[in-house]
Structures are given as structure tokens and as C-alpha cells.
Design a protein around this motif. Structure first.
Motif, PDB file in Angstrom:
ATOM      1  N   PRO A  86       0.822  -1.228  -0.036  1.00  0.00           N
ATOM      2  CA  PRO A  86       0.008  -0.222   0.073  1.00  0.00           C
ATOM      3  C   PRO A  86       0.837   1.143  -0.090  1.00  0.00           C
ATOM      4  O   PRO A  86       1.706   1.422   0.840  1.00  0.00           O
ATOM      5  CB  PRO A  86      -0.624  -0.299   1.399  1.00  0.00           C
ATOM      6  N   THR A  87       1.057   2.110  -1.190  1.00  0.00           N
ATOM      7  CA  THR A  87       1.814   3.003  -1.192  1.00  0.00           C
ATOM      8  C   THR A  87       1.017   4.515  -1.603  1.00  0.00           C
ATOM      9  O   THR A  87      -0.067   4.758  -1.615  1.00  0.00           O
ATOM     10  CB  THR A  87       2.867   2.892  -2.434  1.00  0.00           C
ATOM     11  N   THR A  88       1.657   5.659  -1.515  1.00  0.00           N
ATOM     12  CA  THR A  88       0.977   6.816  -1.736  1.00  0.00           C
ATOM     13  C   THR A  88       1.345   6.876  -3.170  1.00  0.00           C
ATOM     14  O   THR A  88       1.930   6.006  -4.070  1.00  0.00           O
ATOM     15  CB  THR A  88       2.144   8.012  -1.392  1.00  0.00           C
ATOM     16  N   ALA A  89       0.265   7.524  -3.925  1.00  0.00           N
ATOM     17  CA  ALA A  89       0.150   7.589  -5.288  1.00  0.00           C
ATOM     18  C   ALA A  89       1.633   8.086  -5.946  1.00  0.00           C
ATOM     19  O   ALA A  89       2.128   8.936  -5.691  1.00  0.00           O
ATOM     20  CB  ALA A  89      -0.868   8.747  -5.885  1.00  0.00           C
ATOM     21  N   GLY A  90       1.783   7.236  -7.220  1.00  0.00           N
ATOM     22  CA  GLY A  90       2.952   7.497  -8.040  1.00  0.00           C
ATOM     23  C   GLY A  90       4.223   7.064  -7.330  1.00  0.00           C
ATOM     24  O   GLY A  90       5.235   7.440  -7.827  1.00  0.00           O
ATOM     25  N   LEU A  91       4.157   6.230  -6.267  1.00  0.00           N
ATOM     26  CA  LEU A  91       5.549   5.839  -5.708  1.00  0.00           C
ATOM     27  C   LEU A  91       6.413   5.081  -6.595  1.00  0.00           C
ATOM     28  O   LEU A  91       7.761   5.277  -6.547  1.00  0.00           O
ATOM     29  CB  LEU A  91       5.263   5.255  -4.264  1.00  0.00           C
ATOM     30  N   ALA A  92       5.882   4.037  -7.340  1.00  0.00           N
ATOM     31  CA  ALA A  92       6.673   3.252  -7.964  1.00  0.00           C
ATOM     32  C   ALA A  92       7.327   3.978  -9.360  1.00  0.00           C
ATOM     33  O   ALA A  92       8.548   3.729  -9.473  1.00  0.00           O
ATOM     34  CB  ALA A  92       5.834   2.382  -8.733  1.00  0.00           C
ATOM     35  N   ALA A  93       6.664   5.000  -9.699  1.00  0.00           N
ATOM     36  CA  ALA A  93       7.350   5.904 -10.720  1.00  0.00           C
ATOM     37  C   ALA A  93       8.513   6.712 -10.302  1.00  0.00           C
ATOM     38  O   ALA A  93       9.557   7.004 -10.937  1.00  0.00           O
ATOM     39  CB  ALA A  93       6.090   6.683 -11.584  1.00  0.00           C
ATOM     40  N   ILE A  94       8.173   7.419  -9.097  1.00  0.00           N
ATOM     41  CA  ILE A  94       9.229   8.491  -8.747  1.00  0.00           C
ATOM     42  C   ILE A  94      10.479   7.313  -8.119  1.00  0.00           C
ATOM     43  O   ILE A  94      11.703   7.936  -8.228  1.00  0.00           O
ATOM     44  CB  ILE A  94       8.778   9.142  -7.557  1.00  0.00           C
ATOM     45  N   VAL A  95      10.268   6.283  -7.824  1.00  0.00           N
ATOM     46  CA  VAL A  95      11.112   5.265  -7.421  1.00  0.00           C
ATOM     47  C   VAL A  95      12.207   5.080  -8.734  1.00  0.00           C
ATOM     48  O   VAL A  95      13.394   4.794  -8.617  1.00  0.00           O
ATOM     49  CB  VAL A  95      10.830   4.145  -6.551  1.00  0.00           C
ATOM     50  N   ALA A  96      11.393   4.504  -9.800  1.00  0.00           N
ATOM     51  CA  ALA A  96      11.918   4.266 -10.963  1.00  0.00           C
ATOM     52  C   ALA A  96      12.937   5.157 -11.622  1.00  0.00           C
ATOM     53  O   ALA A  96      13.960   5.054 -12.172  1.00  0.00           O
ATOM     54  CB  ALA A  96      10.944   3.962 -12.122  1.00  0.00           C
ATOM     55  N   LYS A  97      12.380   6.484 -11.524  1.00  0.00           N
ATOM     56  CA  LYS A  97      13.134   7.714 -11.989  1.00  0.00           C
ATOM     57  C   LYS A  97      14.251   7.877 -11.128  1.00  0.00           C
ATOM     58  O   LYS A  97      15.399   8.059 -11.317  1.00  0.00           O
ATOM     59  CB  LYS A  97      12.271   9.045 -11.770  1.00  0.00           C
ATOM     60  N   ALA A  98      14.059   7.896  -9.655  1.00  0.00           N
ATOM     61  CA  ALA A  98      15.409   7.854  -8.659  1.00  0.00           C
ATOM     62  C   ALA A  98      16.447   6.814  -8.960  1.00  0.00           C
ATOM     63  O   ALA A  98      17.640   6.878  -9.071  1.00  0.00           O
ATOM     64  CB  ALA A  98      14.971   7.869  -7.134  1.00  0.00           C
ATOM     65  N   GLN A  99      16.043   5.494  -9.348  1.00  0.00           N
ATOM     66  CA  GLN A  99      16.823   4.357  -9.678  1.00  0.00           C
ATOM     67  C   GLN A  99      17.739   4.806 -10.993  1.00  0.00           C
ATOM     68  O   GLN A  99      18.768   4.519 -11.147  1.00  0.00           O
ATOM     69  CB  GLN A  99      16.183   3.146  -9.736  1.00  0.00           C
ATOM     70  N   SER A 100      16.970   5.387 -11.965  1.00  0.00           N
ATOM     71  CA  SER A 100      17.734   5.985 -13.139  1.00  0.00           C
ATOM     72  C   SER A 100      18.766   6.838 -12.858  1.00  0.00           C
ATOM     73  O   SER A 100      19.724   6.749 -13.565  1.00  0.00           O
ATOM     74  CB  SER A 100      16.564   6.143 -14.333  1.00  0.00           C
ATOM     75  N   VAL A 101      18.432   7.650 -12.087  1.00  0.00           N
ATOM     76  CA  VAL A 101      19.406   8.744 -11.792  1.00  0.00           C
ATOM     77  C   VAL A 101      20.665   8.103 -11.015  1.00  0.00           C
ATOM     78  O   VAL A 101      21.784   8.350 -11.430  1.00  0.00           O
ATOM     79  CB  VAL A 101      18.866   9.750 -10.645  1.00  0.00           C
ATOM     80  N   LEU A 102      20.357   7.139 -10.020  1.00  0.00           N
ATOM     81  CA  LEU A 102      21.494   6.250  -9.425  1.00  0.00           C
ATOM     82  C   LEU A 102      22.173   5.931 -10.407  1.00  0.00           C
ATOM     83  O   LEU A 102      23.361   5.498 -10.367  1.00  0.00           O
ATOM     84  CB  LEU A 102      20.935   5.641  -8.314  1.00  0.00           C
ATOM     85  N   LEU A 103      21.674   5.109 -11.390  1.00  0.00           N
ATOM     86  CA  LEU A 103      22.633   4.208 -12.406  1.00  0.00           C
ATOM     87  C   LEU A 103      23.296   4.831 -13.372  1.00  0.00           C
ATOM     88  O   LEU A 103      24.122   4.584 -13.797  1.00  0.00           O
ATOM     89  CB  LEU A 103      21.540   3.118 -12.944  1.00  0.00           C
ATOM     90  N   SER A 104      22.725   6.265 -13.652  1.00  0.00           N
ATOM     91  CA  SER A 104      23.441   7.006 -14.646  1.00  0.00           C
ATOM     92  C   SER A 104      24.594   7.811 -13.995  1.00  0.00           C
ATOM     93  O   SER A 104      25.365   8.564 -14.754  1.00  0.00           O
ATOM     94  CB  SER A 104      22.459   7.914 -15.303  1.00  0.00           C
ATOM     95  N   ALA A 105      24.849   7.634 -12.611  1.00  0.00           N
ATOM     96  CA  ALA A 105      25.839   8.512 -12.154  1.00  0.00           C
ATOM     97  C   ALA A 105      26.974   7.815 -11.980  1.00  0.00           C
ATOM     98  O   ALA A 105      27.191   6.720 -12.318  1.00  0.00           O
ATOM     99  CB  ALA A 105      25.193   8.863 -10.506  1.00  0.00           C
TER     100      ALA A 105
END
Length: 145
Positions: A126-145
Motif C-alpha cells: 500500500p503506497t502513496t500515489a505515484g511512488l513506483a514511478a518516482i522510485v524508478a526515476k530515482a533508480q535511473s538517476v542513480l544508475l546513470s551517475a
């Protein structure tokens, strides 16, 4: 005393952080409204004189007791809830991507359960709205660093 966050006259600025450790992201269940009981990223309101990054790291330490290094900005999230009286809540949240540095997460007065979750499994929680999408974006930032 009434909650100044209810039926605001302006949006509230907040910061949150997606902290990754061994491929998992740190999630905390919200202990208080709005969205009590739902998992989200640790975060909270920005205080006067504080940068967004400073606020994100302070809230992380206060809410779950860990330290992290911010790698970059993931995106912003807008939380707007309306009812028959008008705008009940309005938050603009700057979300950052970070790497875990130290500490073991533990619940606080602002958080219930704290978990290291596989990003692929977030949809089962049970998550706040849009959590999966923001985590995916954050993961992308981390992987591109």
C-alpha cells in the motif's frame, strides 16, 4: 490547535529521498495523515533557510535514523487533495536519489514500518500515489551517475 496544513492558503514545499542499498529502496509507512499507513519515501517540509537537499537529509535522519549521500534530483511530486470545502492538502515535493551511507532504519513518531524493498515489488505494497514511478526515476538517476 488546527492543522495549518489542512485547507491551506498556499502549497507547502517538501523534500523526500529515495535511498538505495544493495539494489533495494528504503520505504517508510506514514504514521500520520495524509495517507497514514501507506508506504512512501522518507521526507517532510522544508524549513526556512534550508535547501531542498538539506531538508531531505534532515528528514531522512529524523524519520528513520539513517545517513545517505544525495546523487541527484529525481523529479517533483504534487499532492493535491480536494473535497467539498476546497483544497484539503497541497504539497509540492522535491524527490532526490541517494546512496545509503550509515545507520539501520528504525520507525519514529512519523513513520510506522520501515522496509528495504525491491523496486519491482513496490506495487504489492500500500503506497502513496505515484511512488513506483518516482522510485524508478530515482533508480535511473542513480544508475546513470
Amino acid at each position: 490547535m488546527p492543522d495549518a496544513r489542512l485547507y491551506p492558503t498556499r502549497p507547502f514545499l517538501a523534500a523526500s529521498v529515495a535511498v538505495f542499498r544493495d539494489g533495494r529502496v528504503l520505504l517508510a509507512a506514514r504514521a500520520n495523515p495524509p495517507m497514514a499507513g501507506r508506504f512512501s519515501l522518507p521526507g517532510g517540509l522544508v524549513e526556512p533557510g534550508e535547501t531542498l537537499r538539506e531538508a531531505a537529509l534532515r528528514e531522512l535522519a529524523e524519520e528513520v535514523g539513517i545517513e545517505a549521500e544525495i546523487i541527484g534530483f529525481a523529479d517533483h511530486v504534487e499532492v493535491v487533495e480536494r473535497d467539498e470545502r476546497g483544497v484539503k492538502f497541497h504539497f509540492v515535493i522535491a524527490a532526490f536519489a541517494a546512496r545509503w551511507r550509515a545507520g539501520e532504519p528504525c520507525p519514529s513518531a512519523e513513520t510506522g514500518a520501515v522496509v528495504w524493498a525491491d523496486p519491482a515489488d513496490i506495487g504489492a505494497l500500500p503506497t502513496t500515489a505515484g511512488l513506483a514511478a518516482i522510485v524508478a526515476k530515482a533508480q535511473s538517476v542513480l544508475l546513470s551517475a
